[in-house]
Design an enzyme around this catalytic site. Structure first.
Site, PDB file in Angstrom:
ATOM      1  N   GLY A  12     -26.824  -0.609 -77.915  1.00 35.27           N
ATOM      2  CA  GLY A  12     -28.119  -0.353 -77.278  1.00 35.27           C
ATOM      3  C   GLY A  12     -28.041  -0.119 -75.782  1.00 35.27           C
ATOM      4  O   GLY A  12     -29.035  -0.290 -75.078  1.00 35.27           O
ATOM      5  N   ASN A  14     -27.802   2.739 -74.314  1.00 32.93           N
ATOM      6  CA  ASN A  14     -28.732   3.836 -74.028  1.00 32.93           C
ATOM      7  C   ASN A  14     -30.178   3.355 -74.093  1.00 32.93           C
ATOM      8  O   ASN A  14     -30.998   3.752 -73.261  1.00 32.93           O
ATOM      9  CB  ASN A  14     -28.526   4.999 -75.011  1.00 32.93           C
ATOM     10  N   ASN A 102     -32.523  12.983 -81.187  1.00 27.75           N
ATOM     11  CA  ASN A 102     -31.298  12.196 -81.317  1.00 27.75           C
ATOM     12  C   ASN A 102     -30.342  12.573 -80.189  1.00 27.75           C
ATOM     13  O   ASN A 102     -30.381  13.695 -79.684  1.00 27.75           O
ATOM     14  CB  ASN A 102     -30.634  12.523 -82.664  1.00 27.75           C
ATOM     15  N   HIS A 104     -26.241  12.894 -79.559  1.00 32.47           N
ATOM     16  CA  HIS A 104     -24.947  12.898 -80.243  1.00 32.47           C
ATOM     17  C   HIS A 104     -23.850  12.969 -79.182  1.00 32.47           C
ATOM     18  O   HIS A 104     -23.955  13.768 -78.251  1.00 32.47           O
ATOM     19  CB  HIS A 104     -24.851  14.096 -81.194  1.00 32.47           C
TER      20      HIS A 104
HETATM   21  C1  GAR Z   1     -23.919   6.715 -78.118  1.00 30.95           C
HETATM   22  O1  GAR Z   1     -22.756   7.223 -77.510  1.00 30.95           O
HETATM   23  C2  GAR Z   1     -24.582   7.789 -78.970  1.00 30.95           C
HETATM   24  O2  GAR Z   1     -24.385   9.083 -78.501  1.00 30.95           O
HETATM   25  C3  GAR Z   1     -23.867   7.581 -80.284  1.00 30.95           C
HETATM   26  O3  GAR Z   1     -23.751   6.201 -80.415  1.00 30.95           O
HETATM   27  C4  GAR Z   1     -23.574   5.624 -79.120  1.00 30.95           C
HETATM   28  C5  GAR Z   1     -24.482   4.425 -79.013  1.00 30.95           C
HETATM   29  O4  GAR Z   1     -24.179   3.689 -77.859  1.00 30.95           O
HETATM   30  N1  GAR Z   1     -24.608   8.174 -81.366  1.00 30.95           N
HETATM   31  C6  GAR Z   1     -24.013   8.729 -82.417  1.00 30.95           C
HETATM   32  O5  GAR Z   1     -22.810   8.747 -82.577  1.00 30.95           O
HETATM   33  C7  GAR Z   1     -24.966   9.345 -83.440  1.00 30.95           C
HETATM   34  N2  GAR Z   1     -24.264  10.177 -84.359  1.00 30.95           N
HETATM   35  P1  GAR Z   1     -25.211   2.598 -77.335  1.00 30.95           P
HETATM   36  O6  GAR Z   1     -25.601   1.742 -78.552  1.00 30.95           O
HETATM   37  O7  GAR Z   1     -24.448   1.794 -76.339  1.00 30.95           O
HETATM   38  O8  GAR Z   1     -26.388   3.305 -76.757  1.00 30.95           O
END
Ligand code: GAR
Length: 187
Positions: A12, A14, A102, A104
């Protein structure tokens, strides 16, 4: 007031960055965060940041009607997937047209699709010896990582980068751009 609802499955970081960014904006609020993982660190972050956060299980998610109603009750202007790893069911997408986005951690259409998330993406980028990677922010449709692209940003990488250092570069791009892209979409 514009309202954002965030769905996140893991750390989390982001989600926290988006919440902090919009604390400075009186016209936008993060109304709630939902997670499909009971132990997700995003729940601790939300507790600290005093943002309502809720856990839901597979059953609640598959029974789209009730989940949709809960979300509709929050009247979100944007539903933001920030590291959310389940596929979004069609009824959910149809209930919020052009309203679910989303992020990615790669330059789609490269490294997208089922099973491509987080560290797995960075490992694949490393193994292929790419000279750049980046982020893609896109609308969500019925297929993993295939909705219309809203924004991309890239960063150079070299053979000296590890999957971890690639992840770090990508995270920095995410922190810099994701809140700003969300803000643009809402204004
Ligand atoms: C992020 O890097 C996001 O881009 C990726 O998961 C991570 C979550 O980090 N999402 C994917 O891979 C979706 N296919 P966070 O929980 O620290 O925000």
């Amino acid at each position: 007031m514009k309202r954002i609802v965030i769905l996140a499955s893991g750390s989390g970081s982001n989600a926290e960055n988006i919440i902090s960014f919009f604390r400075e904006n009186d016209l936008v609020e993060v109304s709630a965060v939902f997670t499909n993982k009971k132990t997700a660190a995003v729940l601790d972050r939300c507790e600290r940041l005093k943002v309502p956060a809720f856990y839901f299980n597979r059953g609640a998610f598959s029974d789209s009607d009730s989940f949709i109603k809960v979300l509709q009750g929050l009247s979100p202007d944007l539903i933001v997937l920030a590291g959310f790893l389940w596929k979004i069911p069609s009824p959910f997408i149809n209930a919020f047209p052009n309203c679910i986005i989303n992020i990615h951690p790669a330059l789609l259409p490269k490294y997208g699709g089922k099973g491509m998330y987080g560290a797995k993406v960075h490992q694949a980028v490393k193994e292929n010896g790419d000279s750049e990677t980046g982020i893609t922010i896109h609308y969500v449709n019925e297929n993993y990582d295939e909705g219309a692209i809203i924004f991309q940003a890239s960063t150079p990488i070299s053979s000296e980068d590890s999957a971890e250092s690639i992840a770090e570069k990508v995270h920095q791009l995410e922190y810099e751009h994701f809140p700003k892209v969300i803000e643009k979409l809402l204004m």
